[in-house]
Design a protein around this motif. Structure first.
Motif, short mmCIF file in Angstrom:
data_model
loop_
_atom_site.label_atom_id
_atom_site.label_comp_id
_atom_site.label_asym_id
_atom_site.label_seq_id
_atom_site.Cartn_x
_atom_site.Cartn_y
_atom_site.Cartn_z
N GLN A 187 0.90 -1.27 -0.27
CA GLN A 187 0.02 0.03 -0.08
C GLN A 187 0.84 1.52 -0.01
OE1 GLN A 187 -3.71 -0.29 -0.12
NE2 GLN A 187 -2.64 -2.22 -0.97
N ASN A 188 1.97 1.49 -0.28
CA ASN A 188 2.98 2.48 0.01
C ASN A 188 3.18 3.11 -1.41
OD1 ASN A 188 4.78 0.95 -1.46
ND2 ASN A 188 6.48 1.19 -0.12
N GLY A 189 2.63 2.66 -2.46
CA GLY A 189 2.63 3.22 -3.88
C GLY A 189 3.60 2.70 -4.78
N PHE A 190 4.75 1.91 -4.49
CA PHE A 190 5.55 1.56 -4.98
C PHE A 190 5.11 0.60 -6.10
CE2 PHE A 190 9.09 -1.18 -6.72
CZ PHE A 190 10.08 -0.05 -6.91
N PHE A 191 4.51 -0.45 -5.82
CA PHE A 191 3.68 -1.42 -6.81
C PHE A 191 2.35 -1.16 -7.05
CE2 PHE A 191 7.04 -4.00 -4.19
CZ PHE A 191 7.67 -4.26 -5.52
N GLY A 192 1.73 -0.35 -6.23
CA GLY A 192 0.39 0.09 -6.39
C GLY A 192 -0.64 -1.07 -6.30
N GLN A 193 -0.27 -2.31 -5.74
CA GLN A 193 -1.22 -3.06 -5.36
C GLN A 193 -0.50 -4.26 -4.45
OE1 GLN A 193 -2.84 -4.75 -8.93
NE2 GLN A 193 -1.19 -5.64 -9.48
N PRO A 194 -1.27 -5.20 -3.80
CA PRO A 194 -0.46 -6.22 -3.17
C PRO A 194 0.02 -7.25 -4.21
CG PRO A 194 -2.55 -5.78 -2.35
CD PRO A 194 -2.52 -4.88 -3.26
N THR A 195 1.30 -7.75 -3.91
CA THR A 195 1.70 -8.42 -4.84
C THR A 195 2.21 -9.93 -4.37
OG1 THR A 195 4.07 -7.55 -3.87
CG2 THR A 195 3.08 -6.45 -5.87
N GLY A 196 1.94 -10.14 -3.15
CA GLY A 196 2.53 -11.29 -2.43
C GLY A 196 3.59 -11.24 -1.35
N ARG A 197 4.13 -9.75 -1.63
CA ARG A 197 5.34 -9.61 -0.62
C ARG A 197 4.63 -9.34 0.69
NH1 ARG A 197 6.68 -8.22 -5.83
NH2 ARG A 197 8.88 -8.07 -6.31
N PHE A 198 5.30 -9.81 1.95
CA PHE A 198 4.60 -9.67 3.17
C PHE A 198 5.35 -7.98 3.63
CE2 PHE A 198 3.82 -13.86 2.52
CZ PHE A 198 2.98 -14.14 3.32
N SER A 199 4.98 -6.95 2.90
CA SER A 199 5.66 -5.75 3.19
C SER A 199 4.56 -4.51 2.53
CB SER A 199 6.97 -5.57 2.47
OG SER A 199 7.17 -4.27 2.71
N ASP A 200 4.76 -3.47 3.06
CA ASP A 200 3.91 -2.41 2.28
C ASP A 200 4.65 -1.91 1.25
OD1 ASP A 200 6.00 -1.01 3.70
OD2 ASP A 200 4.51 0.48 4.37
N GLY A 201 5.74 -2.45 0.84
CA GLY A 201 6.44 -2.05 -0.06
C GLY A 201 7.46 -3.02 -0.75
N ARG A 202 8.68 -2.68 -0.93
CA ARG A 202 9.75 -3.77 -1.56
C ARG A 202 10.16 -4.30 -0.46
NH1 ARG A 202 13.39 0.23 -5.44
NH2 ARG A 202 13.08 1.71 -3.90
N PHE B 219 15.47 -4.67 -3.52
CA PHE B 219 16.89 -3.59 -3.47
C PHE B 219 17.88 -4.30 -4.25
CE2 PHE B 219 14.19 -2.06 -0.25
CZ PHE B 219 14.14 -0.64 -0.50
N ILE B 220 18.25 -5.52 -4.16
CA ILE B 220 19.29 -6.22 -4.90
C ILE B 220 19.23 -6.00 -6.25
CG2 ILE B 220 20.54 -8.43 -5.05
CD1 ILE B 220 19.76 -9.03 -2.12
N GLU B 221 17.87 -6.50 -6.75
CA GLU B 221 17.57 -6.43 -8.06
C GLU B 221 17.90 -4.87 -8.67
OE1 GLU B 221 14.25 -10.07 -7.39
OE2 GLU B 221 13.59 -8.01 -7.83
N GLU B 222 17.35 -4.11 -8.05
CA GLU B 222 17.50 -2.57 -8.54
C GLU B 222 19.01 -2.22 -8.59
OE1 GLU B 222 15.67 1.63 -7.39
OE2 GLU B 222 16.98 0.49 -5.62
N TYR B 223 19.99 -2.60 -7.72
CA TYR B 223 21.42 -2.42 -7.72
C TYR B 223 21.88 -3.30 -8.80
CZ TYR B 223 21.92 0.67 -3.55
OH TYR B 223 21.82 1.40 -2.61
#
Length: 304
Positions: free
Chosen positions: A61-76, A81-85
């Protein structure tokens, strides 16, 4: 003997050398094993309890993904972060992965354990995740050839995520009755050692391990503190320190016993979270997110 421990095992393979035969360019691949901490939605594809899925609010719900993805987090989470780097596209959960697996696969399952009996039928346990990896490795061999597939694994970084489920020793009467704290730590270390050795036998050579945090500072154990004042349960945090010391000793022994075995152990993870809990104001707005700390460590290993 293996315990029925929940093993939130992030075993991250990060290849830095292998490219597809057509592209002839270096690329990276992440193969992630674990539980809630690093899951990106594998539980969405199995029959399980509602609470074992992160496909609904408040997750995502923090706006990064825009919707729940299956991650147990409100964001990434850490792996994002590893993938981004590494300039990688998001590594998909195993059921979504392509047959080529060029950029890797995430096998992690929320609530996963070492033994099938742990939440049996409701999670993808570690041994099943390892079997899935075997299938992926076979597919890579078919796609790239045995030589390049083996090179991908041998030039990988394996990152084992922290084990945060030692608190069950303090919260479940059956566990308390079955094991003394020292015995339980020994069983946990045995599980971790077996997983590392199995992946080593499958070709992995570089390992990055993240230590346990101060477990007594987890909200559930702070609430269970007999002092009833919200402070950390020091007995649990001491157990985490014992675990961290034992893991360090195992890794040192592996370095001498296993040919070409390399590792980096992030023992500072305990101190990071301890400081965040006990003196949060010192970090301010410029504090580095713990996930980014993990990324920095992982990238340092990969560039060795």
């Amino acid at each position: 003997m293996r315990s029925s421990l929940f093993l939130p095992l992030l075993l991250l393979l990060c290849s830095k050398l292998l490219g597809s035969p057509a592209a002839k360019k270096p690329t990276a691949a992440l193969f992630i094993f674990g539980d809630t901490t690093v899951s990106v939605g594998n539980n969405n594809y199995i029959v399980t309890l509602k609470g074992s899925r992160a496909n609904r609010p408040p997750y995502g719900q923090n706006g990064f993904f825009g919707q729940p993805t299956g991650r147990f987090s409100d964001g990434r989470i850490i792996v994002d972060f590893i993938e981004e780097y590494a300039k990688l596209p998001p590594v998909p959960p195993y059921p979504q992965a392509s047959s080529q697996y060029i950029h890797g696969v995430n096998f992690a399952s929320g609530g996963a354990g070492v033994l099938p009996e742990t939440h049996q039928g409701l999670v993808i346990d570690l041994q099943t995740q390892l079997k899935q990896f075997d299938k992926v490795k076979s597919s890579l061999s078919s796609e790239l050839g045995d030589s390049e597939a083996n090179e991908l694994i041998s030039n990988a970084v394996l990152h084992q995520h922290r084990n945060k489920r030692l608190p069950e020793l303090f919260g479940q009467s059956k566990t308390q009755e079955a094991f003394a704290p020292e015995e339980y730590v020994g069983l946990v270390i045995g599980n971790i050692s077996e997983a590392i050795q199995e992946l080593y036998e499958k070709g992995a050579r570089k390992f990055g391990i993240l230590s346990l945090p101060p477990l007594g500072c987890l909200p559930s154990l702070r609430a269970a503190n007999p002092k009833a004042d919200g402070t950390c349960l020091e007995e649990a945090s001491s157990l985490a320190l014992a675990h961290n010391s034992a893991v360090s000793a195992v890794l040192i022994s592996f370095q001498y016993l296993l040919e070409k075995f390399k590792y980096a152990y992030s023992s500072g993870f305990y101190a990071w979270l301890y400081d965040l809990v006990h003196d949060p104001t010192r970090f301010g707005k410029q504090a580095i997110h713990p996930s980014k700390k993990c990324v920095q460590i992982g990238l340092r290993i990969a560039n060795r």
